[in-house]
Design an enzyme around this catalytic site. Structure first.
Site, PDB file in Angstrom:
ATOM      1  N   ASP A  18       0.827  -1.211   0.000  1.00 41.14           N
ATOM      2  CA  ASP A  18       0.000   0.000   0.000  1.00 41.14           C
ATOM      3  C   ASP A  18       0.857   1.255   0.000  1.00 41.14           C
ATOM      4  O   ASP A  18       0.521   2.259  -0.637  1.00 41.14           O
ATOM      5  CB  ASP A  18      -0.922  -0.029   1.225  1.00 41.14           C
ATOM      6  CG  ASP A  18      -2.094   0.927   1.104  1.00 41.14           C
ATOM      7  OD1 ASP A  18      -2.113   1.750   0.166  1.00 41.14           O
ATOM      8  OD2 ASP A  18      -3.000   0.867   1.949  1.00 41.14           O
ATOM      9  N   CYS A 244      -1.404   9.050   0.250  1.00 47.81           N
ATOM     10  CA  CYS A 244      -1.362  10.352   0.908  1.00 47.81           C
ATOM     11  C   CYS A 244      -1.662  11.481  -0.060  1.00 47.81           C
ATOM     12  O   CYS A 244      -0.790  11.954  -0.770  1.00 47.81           O
ATOM     13  CB  CYS A 244       0.014  10.575   1.503  1.00 47.81           C
ATOM     14  SG  CYS A 244       0.239  12.229   2.116  1.00 47.81           S
ATOM     15  N   ASN A 253      -1.673   5.602   5.484  1.00 47.01           N
ATOM     16  CA  ASN A 253      -2.026   4.525   6.398  1.00 47.01           C
ATOM     17  C   ASN A 253      -1.667   4.889   7.832  1.00 47.01           C
ATOM     18  O   ASN A 253      -0.857   5.768   8.072  1.00 47.01           O
ATOM     19  CB  ASN A 253      -1.262   3.257   6.005  1.00 47.01           C
ATOM     20  CG  ASN A 253      -1.794   2.654   4.728  1.00 47.01           C
ATOM     21  OD1 ASN A 253      -2.875   2.074   4.723  1.00 47.01           O
ATOM     22  ND2 ASN A 253      -1.061   2.810   3.633  1.00 47.01           N
TER      23      ASN A 253
END
Lengths: 313, 313
Positions: A18, A244, A253
């Site tokens: 991720d 982001c 995250n």
């Protein structure tokens, strides 16, 4: 994976997938390998090492099979990968992953925008993946990672009923676990407690992990609520990298370092050593020079009073 | 203060005191006045405008009486100040504050290091402050703000029993409210739930506010736990300014902007308008050029799904 008896909460590290897939630069494979080893060495038991997607779409993930092969050599590590479709699942199975996560948008507009599939088409794909696993790769776990559960930038509000219906459908299609993800940082603790409680009530042992983003700084607050709802697996990302859209301070995250501190300070055993975890950031720093890393614990330390949660006796 | 019936949680803004006193530069008084007005304008009902301490010790707080006089003109605002001792209390009472907060270290080593007083000497001082209030300033509230409740850099562990004993002692000495503060960012949600539940059980209506620091990024996680323990007043600081021994990212106090978002998104009414609150940062920026401001909401916005908690019907 099934938790060992020596931990209370499983922290599933998703930064190599991720995190890295949302950063434009590609971390060199040799540094990824060292980093994954360092993360495992810190005590992380489950790592999502990458995503099985076409290299022309996400060149950052092109070395995924190599990472899986490496990670499978590490004793005690459970190796997972994200796959968007049957083709990715087959590649992941052949590479030797122990679990795949299929991202499933509860919001149909989000599904159409992201993977150009209606819900009906998604169900067919899941069915095909489960059939492939059952036939040729028994023992590999399949998790449905429900996204946009707590709201969607396209659909707006996503109701609890919509999310629960999708979770039940996934269980019917034969997945082993259903996790819930707050894709855009919309979740609040009241909602988290409510939805995960229902997930547990309706799915029992198939109720899976929580995946929160920290876009609005509410990540760990949502973890506290999820813990109360009985969640015992949390995705997190070293340095908070990933997804982001805002800068600075708005990490993607939730930060693994801060999550482990939260859990251990509450008396919940994670098996993770914070000092070694913080030390692993060095590989990320070398592999992605200049990339912003988040987290409070790396700067503030754990404080004089901190002790790791004790083994139950 | 007593909450109005139109809010569920009182957000007590402490940046003009806790924030400004930990920053070396002094914010010019005219800008402080504009800032306090803007904060009240955003819907904040209680503001700690400063600290009544000798100007040679904290020149940043030298204009405290002027700020009180200004803030008292603002309709609907409850004006508080910190006072370290009898002398400060008298100055605060004379300036016209509606509440004073007396910081009381549960850790005796911390008390000796900070204000060079033993617990016995602190009790005498509290007694004198209460007597002065009773005699000459009836109606002004006195809060004991217990510090080092969740751990102390000098004493190490602070037990729940020590904190509760101090809370009970303060009630016996006649204060109106006892709040608990996590001075150095050691608190965890399990501890917060436990200690505030005991505070409420033992002190009833005198159980007061929670004051958390975000040193280790656990501030809002602790708020969730405190809400469960029945806490309805939270201190917070615009931009997270205050008490920041680490940089960057390790803000001091919890950020008012992010706290208000948390509460409202959970359906808890604060009376605060987030847009106007974020706009008030402009005065802080002008008053303290170059000072780092924290918070996720000012960068990320509230998101498409956000709605303010509705009035109960």
């Amino acid at each position: 994976m099934h938790h060992g008896q020596d931990i209370d909460v499983l922290v599933s590290e998703v930064a190599p997938r991720d995190g890295l897939q949302s950063i434009k630069a590609t971390m060199p494979t040799p540094l990824k390998l060292r980093w994954i080893s360092a993360l495992a060495d810190a005590g992380l038991r489950e790592i999502e090492v990458g995503s099985f997607v076409p290299a022309k779409l996400l060149p950052q993930m092109a070395d995924c099979a190599e990472l899986v092969a490496h990670a499978r050599q590490i004793s005690g590590l459970f190796v997972t990968a994200l796959v968007p479709n049957l083709r990715g699942a087959q590649a992941a199975f052949e590479a030797g992953v122990q679990k795949i996560t299929l991202p499933i948008s509860v919001s149909e507009p989000h599904s159409l925008a992201n993977i150009r599939k209606t819900h009906a088409q998604v169900f067919e794909e899941v069915q095909a993946v489960v059939a492939l696993r059952n036939e040729r790769f028994p023992g590999v776990e399949i998790e449905a990672g429900l996204s946009t559960v707590f709201g969607c930038t396209l659909q707006g509000v996503v109701t609890d009923d919509q999310s629960l219906a999708m979770a039940v459908k996934m269980a019917e299609l034969g997945v082993d676990e259903v996790g819930l993800a707050d894709t855009v940082g919309y979740a609040n603790p009241a909602q988290v407690r409510r939805v995960f409680t229902r997930l547990r009530n309706e799915l029992g042992a198939l109720a899976g992990s929580a995946h929160f983003h920290n876009t609005r700084g509410q990540g760990l607050a949502n973890v506290v609520a999820a813990l109360e709802a009985g969640v015992t697996t949390f995705d997190a990302s070293q340095g908070g990298i990933g997804g982001c859209p805002y800068a600075p301070g708005a990490s993607g995250n939730i930060v693994t370092e801060d999550l482990v501190y939260l859990l251990e300070s509450m008396g919940l055993r994670t098996g993770v050593d914070i000092d070694r975890l913080v030390a692993a950031r060095e590989w990320l720093r070398q592999g992605l020079p200049g990339e912003a890393l988040y987290g409070f614990i790396p700067d503030a330390g754990v404080g004089k009073n901190f002790t790791y949660a004790k083994e139950a006796v």
